[in-house]
Design a protein around this motif. Structure first.
Motif, short mmCIF file in Angstrom:
data_model
loop_
_atom_site.label_atom_id
_atom_site.label_comp_id
_atom_site.label_asym_id
_atom_site.label_seq_id
_atom_site.Cartn_x
_atom_site.Cartn_y
_atom_site.Cartn_z
N THR A 68 -21.87 50.30 50.68
CA THR A 68 -21.11 51.25 51.51
C THR A 68 -21.46 51.08 52.98
OG1 THR A 68 -22.78 53.01 51.52
CG2 THR A 68 -21.23 52.96 49.64
N PRO A 69 -20.57 51.54 53.86
CA PRO A 69 -20.95 51.62 55.26
C PRO A 69 -22.01 52.73 55.40
CG PRO A 69 -18.60 52.14 54.96
CD PRO A 69 -19.20 51.96 53.61
N GLY A 70 -22.92 52.56 56.34
CA GLY A 70 -23.98 53.55 56.52
C GLY A 70 -23.68 54.57 57.60
N GLN A 71 -22.71 54.28 58.44
CA GLN A 71 -22.41 55.20 59.53
C GLN A 71 -21.49 56.33 59.08
OE1 GLN A 71 -21.27 51.91 62.26
NE2 GLN A 71 -22.51 53.10 63.70
N LYS A 72 -21.78 57.52 59.55
CA LYS A 72 -21.03 58.72 59.16
C LYS A 72 -19.53 58.58 59.43
CE LYS A 72 -22.35 62.81 57.61
NZ LYS A 72 -22.18 62.87 56.18
N ARG A 73 -19.15 57.88 60.48
CA ARG A 73 -17.72 57.78 60.81
C ARG A 73 -16.93 56.96 59.79
NH1 ARG A 73 -17.38 53.47 65.78
NH2 ARG A 73 -19.21 52.30 65.18
N PHE A 74 -17.63 56.23 58.91
CA PHE A 74 -16.96 55.47 57.86
C PHE A 74 -17.18 56.09 56.48
CE2 PHE A 74 -18.08 52.14 61.10
CZ PHE A 74 -16.81 51.99 61.59
N ASP A 75 -17.67 57.34 56.44
CA ASP A 75 -18.00 57.94 55.14
C ASP A 75 -16.79 58.23 54.26
OD1 ASP A 75 -16.98 60.23 56.35
OD2 ASP A 75 -18.80 61.42 56.11
N PHE A 76 -15.58 58.13 54.81
CA PHE A 76 -14.38 58.30 53.98
C PHE A 76 -14.33 57.22 52.89
CE2 PHE A 76 -13.20 55.53 57.46
CZ PHE A 76 -12.47 54.51 56.84
N MET A 77 -15.04 56.10 53.10
CA MET A 77 -15.07 55.02 52.11
C MET A 77 -15.99 55.33 50.93
SD MET A 77 -13.01 52.57 52.77
CE MET A 77 -13.64 51.45 51.54
N TRP A 78 -16.93 56.25 51.12
CA TRP A 78 -17.92 56.52 50.09
C TRP A 78 -17.29 56.98 48.77
CZ3 TRP A 78 -22.04 59.82 53.16
CH2 TRP A 78 -22.60 59.02 54.16
N GLU A 79 -16.39 57.94 48.86
CA GLU A 79 -15.77 58.46 47.63
C GLU A 79 -14.94 57.39 46.96
OE1 GLU A 79 -13.60 62.44 45.92
OE2 GLU A 79 -13.65 62.14 48.08
N ILE A 80 -14.22 56.61 47.75
CA ILE A 80 -13.41 55.52 47.20
C ILE A 80 -14.29 54.53 46.46
CG2 ILE A 80 -11.96 53.52 47.84
CD1 ILE A 80 -11.06 55.31 50.32
#
Length: 179
Positions: A68-80
């Motif tokens: 996963t990306p580690g930066q908060k601004r890319f956290d929309f990818m986490w659930e996906i």
């Protein structure tokens, strides 16, 4: 053939991409982009969507690793990326205690997405600045049952040990579900 999806997550610069690169049998598919802000200049690039690697354990088992990306601004990818995962690894940089709270938050987020087995990998344990595992356990507020494993993300053997411990946890949970 059993395909197992494992997510590797954690704070920015914790070692997720290095972890996947050191074990993957294929060239890692990576969505790294150049960092533009001076505040993030710890390294030159960051993952913006995901890293993808694969490892064949044996004739019957293939692991698909999604970083996963580690930066908060890319956290929309986490659930996906968490969709369909059978387990996850939370990478924590043992030399950066200022990231421990964020690592704990990421751990709780992924547990909310799916109640799957997980392990915590204490990266950079080869550094003289690395925190002791027991001190990290306290700082991260980890229950004794949670596997907190020493790791050096650039060393294939260390990465293999972390993945094996996660696999053992996944298999144990599958066995419990059958009984």
């Amino acid at each position: 053939m059993q395909n197992v999806k494992i997510v590797v997550t954690g704070p920015f610069n914790a070692g997720k991409t290095a972890f996947i690169r050191s074990i993957s049998e294929i060239d890692v598919v990576s969505t790294e982009r150049k960092i533009t802000t001076a505040a993030e200049r710890v390294k030159d690039q960051t993952t913006v969507a995901m890293d993808f690697g694969r490892i064949t354990v044996d004739d019957d088992l293939v692991l698909y690793l999604f970083g996963t990306p580690g930066q908060k601004r890319f956290d929309f990818m986490w659930e996906i990326l968490s969709e369909g995962m059978l387990g996850f690894v939370v990478m924590v940089d043992s030399t950066r205690p200022e990231t421990f709270r964020e690592a704990r938050s990421i751990l709780e987020t992924f547990r909310a997405y799916a109640p799957t087995p997980y392990v915590v990998a204490a990266n950079k344990q080869d550094s003289p600045d690395a925190w002791d595992l027991e001190d990290m356990r306290v700082a991260l507020r980890l229950d004794r049952k949670v596997k907190l494993l020493p790791c050096v993300a650039t060393q294939k053997e260390a990465v293999k040990n972390v993945l094996l411990e996660l696999l053992y946890s996944i298999l144990a949970e599958m066995e419990e579900g059958r009984s």
